[in-house]
Design a protein around this motif. Structure first.
Motif, mmCIF file in Angstrom:
data_model
loop_
_atom_site.group_PDB
_atom_site.id
_atom_site.type_symbol
_atom_site.label_atom_id
_atom_site.label_comp_id
_atom_site.label_asym_id
_atom_site.label_seq_id
_atom_site.Cartn_x
_atom_site.Cartn_y
_atom_site.Cartn_z
ATOM 1 N N TYR A 1 0.830 -1.197 0.000
ATOM 2 C CA TYR A 1 0.000 0.000 0.000
ATOM 3 C C TYR A 1 0.870 1.255 0.000
ATOM 4 C CZ TYR A 1 -3.649 3.297 1.441
ATOM 5 O OH TYR A 1 -4.513 4.351 1.502
ATOM 6 N N LEU A 2 2.021 1.190 0.661
ATOM 7 C CA LEU A 2 2.906 2.354 0.774
ATOM 8 C C LEU A 2 3.272 2.909 -0.602
ATOM 9 C CD1 LEU A 2 4.677 4.217 2.548
ATOM 10 C CD2 LEU A 2 6.491 2.495 2.337
ATOM 11 N N HIS A 3 3.562 2.037 -1.539
ATOM 12 C CA HIS A 3 3.958 2.464 -2.886
ATOM 13 C C HIS A 3 2.864 3.328 -3.521
ATOM 14 C CE1 HIS A 3 5.401 2.194 -7.023
ATOM 15 N NE2 HIS A 3 4.213 1.695 -7.370
ATOM 16 N N TYR A 4 1.621 2.866 -3.420
ATOM 17 C CA TYR A 4 0.514 3.599 -4.045
ATOM 18 C C TYR A 4 0.191 4.885 -3.287
ATOM 19 C CZ TYR A 4 0.062 -0.845 -6.440
ATOM 20 O OH TYR A 4 0.320 -1.964 -7.169
ATOM 21 N N ALA A 5 0.301 4.853 -1.964
ATOM 22 C CA ALA A 5 0.026 6.060 -1.176
ATOM 23 C C ALA A 5 1.037 7.159 -1.479
ATOM 24 C CB ALA A 5 0.033 5.723 0.315
ATOM 25 N N LEU A 6 2.313 6.805 -1.573
ATOM 26 C CA LEU A 6 3.342 7.800 -1.888
ATOM 27 C C LEU A 6 3.102 8.403 -3.276
ATOM 28 C CD1 LEU A 6 6.480 5.939 -0.506
ATOM 29 C CD2 LEU A 6 5.521 8.058 0.399
ATOM 30 N N ASN A 7 2.784 7.553 -4.239
ATOM 31 C CA ASN A 7 2.503 8.059 -5.586
ATOM 32 C C ASN A 7 1.259 8.941 -5.600
ATOM 33 O OD1 ASN A 7 4.702 6.708 -6.553
ATOM 34 N ND2 ASN A 7 3.568 5.239 -7.787
ATOM 35 N N THR A 8 0.248 8.555 -4.823
ATOM 36 C CA THR A 8 -0.989 9.340 -4.774
ATOM 37 C C THR A 8 -0.726 10.742 -4.252
ATOM 38 O OG1 THR A 8 -2.432 7.421 -4.521
ATOM 39 C CG2 THR A 8 -3.235 9.521 -3.632
ATOM 40 N N TYR A 9 -0.049 10.848 -3.115
ATOM 41 C CA TYR A 9 0.159 12.176 -2.528
ATOM 42 C C TYR A 9 1.172 12.991 -3.331
ATOM 43 C CZ TYR A 9 -2.775 10.937 1.406
ATOM 44 O OH TYR A 9 -3.847 10.586 2.180
ATOM 45 N N ARG A 10 2.138 12.332 -3.951
ATOM 46 C CA ARG A 10 3.040 13.067 -4.847
ATOM 47 C C ARG A 10 2.256 13.661 -6.005
ATOM 48 N NH1 ARG A 10 5.214 11.548 -9.810
ATOM 49 N NH2 ARG A 10 7.129 12.624 -10.431
ATOM 50 N N THR A 11 1.337 12.856 -6.590
ATOM 51 C CA THR A 11 0.528 13.345 -7.701
ATOM 52 C C THR A 11 -0.360 14.506 -7.266
ATOM 53 O OG1 THR A 11 0.541 11.151 -8.724
ATOM 54 C CG2 THR A 11 -1.200 12.683 -9.414
ATOM 55 N N LEU A 12 -1.036 14.360 -6.118
ATOM 56 C CA LEU A 12 -1.892 15.435 -5.627
ATOM 57 C C LEU A 12 -1.093 16.705 -5.357
ATOM 58 C CD1 LEU A 12 -4.287 13.564 -3.150
ATOM 59 C CD2 LEU A 12 -4.767 14.320 -5.486
ATOM 60 N N ALA A 13 0.125 16.557 -4.869
ATOM 61 C CA ALA A 13 0.950 17.722 -4.504
ATOM 62 C C ALA A 13 1.500 18.451 -5.723
ATOM 63 C CB ALA A 13 2.088 17.296 -3.592
ATOM 64 N N THR A 14 1.325 17.898 -6.923
ATOM 65 C CA THR A 14 1.897 18.535 -8.123
ATOM 66 C C THR A 14 0.822 19.050 -9.068
ATOM 67 O OG1 THR A 14 2.065 16.347 -9.166
ATOM 68 C CG2 THR A 14 4.025 17.198 -8.061
ATOM 69 N N ARG A 15 -0.398 19.262 -8.577
ATOM 70 C CA ARG A 15 -1.467 19.759 -9.452
ATOM 71 C C ARG A 15 -1.448 21.278 -9.591
ATOM 72 N NH1 ARG A 15 -1.829 16.025 -12.409
ATOM 73 N NH2 ARG A 15 0.163 15.612 -11.386
ATOM 74 N N GLY A 16 -0.874 21.993 -8.638
ATOM 75 C CA GLY A 16 -0.961 23.444 -8.615
ATOM 76 C C GLY A 16 0.113 24.116 -9.446
ATOM 77 N N SER A 17 -0.286 25.039 -10.329
ATOM 78 C CA SER A 17 0.687 25.729 -11.174
ATOM 79 C C SER A 17 1.330 26.915 -10.460
ATOM 80 C CB SER A 17 0.019 26.204 -12.469
ATOM 81 O OG SER A 17 -1.042 27.099 -12.186
ATOM 82 N N ARG A 18 0.683 27.461 -9.422
ATOM 83 C CA ARG A 18 1.222 28.651 -8.761
ATOM 84 C C ARG A 18 1.536 28.448 -7.283
ATOM 85 N NH1 ARG A 18 -2.330 33.752 -11.159
ATOM 86 N NH2 ARG A 18 -2.359 33.061 -13.329
ATOM 87 N N GLY A 19 0.775 27.608 -6.607
ATOM 88 C CA GLY A 19 1.038 27.448 -5.186
ATOM 89 C C GLY A 19 0.384 26.220 -4.612
#
Length: 636
Positions: free
Chosen positions: A587-605
């Motif tokens: 599960y750790l592998h998918y959780a890390l990828n999930t939060y990394r993906t969510l954290a990179t959606r913002g273009s300005r902040g």
């Protein structure tokens, strides 16, 4: 593909047989691979006899009829298709959409939609118009000219409802297609007059061989459709390429030229890159380039229905067959001169049965059929066990089938304010273990929020200023809201702050694919990231992945917590049925990828917050507090 075919007279005789519907159900399973729904079967039982009576009353008994005719590039089926010949001697089809409506609700705010019972559906004239456009642009061509017409047959509808539907369609493209109700479907003053209302007055019968010729025509986009798509895409500023994005485009076009020279040799091109490197932009621009090449037959596919619908909205729904969702079947019309662009290829294994060996079966068939397959890939965005296509797998598959192989790696960062520092910081933060660095960058607005209310205010301020700002969370709360609004406040967080205990709640984003008829301010799932009102709901990985917005707030749930210099997975805190039963290390592998993906959606902040007190303290040691006037905060 179709469910049943014969002359109208033969069908009218057969539909009275008690076993007719049962035979249709069995054939449906054979042709379409699934059983028809009970609602669909009831619709056949009610509408087929009514339609056949109408057609016979119009003197059309000798004309051929196809029931449930499939438009393969779209996934749609035409309820009934008449096939005959017009007065010029040209083959002619009439697409008929059947409705059993006796009442419906229309709204000025949704002119192209109608609410019937609890469902919101397309205006029937618009629906028919889509079928006609498809047949004109994907079937009719030089060597096989085809006249196409359409009509909506509402055999139970009273005159008042029909008048309202006609009024809503008039003045637009849908006005070209008649909407016929109960009073229009009798042979008054004559059978010829009824045939005229149906658009069939000049239709003469054809042989079954003629029908077979129509059924065997390859479905592929017409040159005119491709030319228009190329012009539209070229004119969209959103698809302008910069730097190594254009280099990647040129590499792909070179591979296409090589494939044309060495006819029969397959080519696989893999374009890798992290979030914001422009993979989707390149894919769209390439589609435009390819559409304008002589003899082109390109497709742009994505495993994400959300991304597909966003792209169709950008370039126009008329190009829907060129841009389609890639799930459990090979798209129609892919041939040995096709170039297939597969965006978000890391999500290609949407269903477990896609892989029955070393390589996903359906994707393997696409590669076998196409001349060139271009796959856009980010392995660190794999967030489910049923996904997982990798660069290594693709290279091995190319070697196994004797295909040429090329790999292009995108480096330049165009999201997150172009901050490579932020991208590197996020990549390091979401490694399974190791020292995380404090944020020292000055080219991206990054901070830790103290609590969800602060996150909410930050998002609201930017939304009120006209920016896209969204709040996302890990899938750590139940999702029990009905498909349509009003939505339930399911993401509930309590905390103890310096001012005492606090509580906050918001709904998840809407699960429906279309906005609620009475709630146009609540975006449908595919448009949560872009449409007004989306900032009032919480998105998850399945609605945010592939999307971009200016300001990005992320709530990390208790499924991923920090302890010392390691991340610890707690699957029992998840409400994701695809993941919660996995062992923690997997599960750790998918959780890390999930939060990394969510954290990179913002273009300005971006703002980060964790519901776990220890993890929240960890984030606060790495990041400035929200609102701190330091060199790390960009001007708002």
């Amino acid at each position: 593909m179709y469910l049943y075919g014969s002359t109208v007279a033969e069908a009218a005789q057969g539909v009275g047989d008690a076993g007719f519907i049962g035979v249709a159900e069995r054939r449906f399973r054979q042709v379409f691979g699934v059983a028809p729904s009970p609602e669909e079967v009831r619709s056949w039982q009610h509408s087929w006899p009514a339609l056949l009576q109408i057609l016979r009353s119009a003197g059309l008994g000798a004309v051929h009829l196809l029931l449930e005719y499939s438009l393969p590039a779209t996934g749609e089926r035409v309820d009934a298709l008449l096939v005959g010949r017009d007065t010029s001697g040209q083959l002619c089809t009439i697409a008929i959409e059947l409705k059993q409506w006796t009442h419906a609700q229309l709204s000025p705010a949704r002119p192209g939609m109608v609410r019937v019972g609890g469902r919101v559906v397309q205006h029937p004239a618009r629906q028919v118009g889509g079928y006609v456009h498809y047949l004109q642009q994907w079937v009719s061509r030089d060597g096989f000219p085809l006249t196409v017409r359409g009509a909506a047959v509402l055999h139970d509808a009273p005159a008042e409802l029909v008048a309202e539907l006609r009024g809503r369609a008039s003045g637009g493209p849908a006005g070209a297609y008649p909407v016929l109700g109960r009073d229009d479907l009798t042979p008054v003053p004559s059978a010829q007059a009824l045939a005229q209302r149906l658009g069939c007055a000049d239709l003469s019968p054809v042989s079954w061989d003629d029908v077979e010729g129509f059924l065997q025509v390859e479905h592929r986009p017409s040159p005119a459709l491709l030319q228009r798509a190329g012009e539209v895409i070229e004119g969209r500023d959103a698809f302008t390429l910069i730097g190594d994005q254009d280099l990647a485009r040129q590499e792909v076009l070179h591979a296409v030229e090589e494939a044309a020279r060495t006819r029969g040799k397959k080519s696989i091109v893999v374009v890798t890159g992290g979030p914001g490197t422009g993979k989707t932009v390149i894919a769209c621009r390439l589609l435009g380039d390819l559409c304008r090449q002589p003899g082109a037959n390109p497709r742009l596919l994505s495993p994400s229905g959300t991304l597909t619908r966003q792209l169709r909205r950008t370039v126009g729904d008329v190009f829907s067959g060129l841009i389609t969702t890639f799930l459990n079947k090979v798209p129609a019309g892919i041939t040995d001169n096709s170039v297939v662009l597969l965006d978000e290829a890391h999500r290609a294994r949407t269903y477990p049965d896609h892989q029955q060996g070393a390589f996903p079966v359906i994707l393997g068939k696409v590669i076998d059929q196409a001349a060139v397959t271009v796959l856009f890939l980010d392995e660190r965005q794999i967030v489910r066990p049923t996904e997982g296509l990798t660069l290594k797998q693709l290279e091995q598959h190319a070697s196994r089938i004797g295909s040429s192989f090329a790999h292009i790696d995108l480096v330049s960062q165009f999201r997150c304010n172009g901050s490579r520092a932020y991208q590197q910081w996020v990549d390091r933060l979401f490694q399974p273990e190791g020292t995380a660095l404090a944020w020292r960058g000055c080219d991206y607005d990054l901070a830790a929020a103290a609590d969800p209310e602060q996150l909410d205010r930050w998002v609201a301020v930017h939304a009120n200023r006209g920016h896209t700002a969204r709040l996302t969370a890990g899938f750590c709360w139940p999702w029990d809201s009905p498909p349509t609004p009003p939505l339930l406040p399911e993401v509930v967080i309590t905390w103890h702050g310096t001012d005492g205990p606090g509580s906050w709640a918001r709904p998840w984003n809407c699960r429906a694919d279309e906005p609620g008829f009475d709630h146009p301010d609540v975006p449908a799932r595919p448009f949560w990231a872009t449409d007004v009102g989306g900032h009032d709901q919480v998105g998850c990985i399945y609605t945010a992945q592939g999307m971009e917005y200016a300001y990005n707030a992320v709530i990390m749930g208790d499924d991923l917590v920090r302890r010392g210099e390691r991340w610890i997975a707690q699957p029992d805190a998840s409400h994701d049925t695809q993941l919660r039963d996995l062992p923690p290390q997997r599960y750790l592998h998918y959780a890390l990828n999930t939060y990394r993906t969510l954290a990179t959606r913002g273009s300005r902040g971006t703002r980060l917050y964790s519901t776990d007190a220890v993890t929240q303290l960890f984030l606060q040691t790495l990041l400035p507090p929200d609102g701190a006037l330091t060199r790390n905060s960009l001007p708002r």
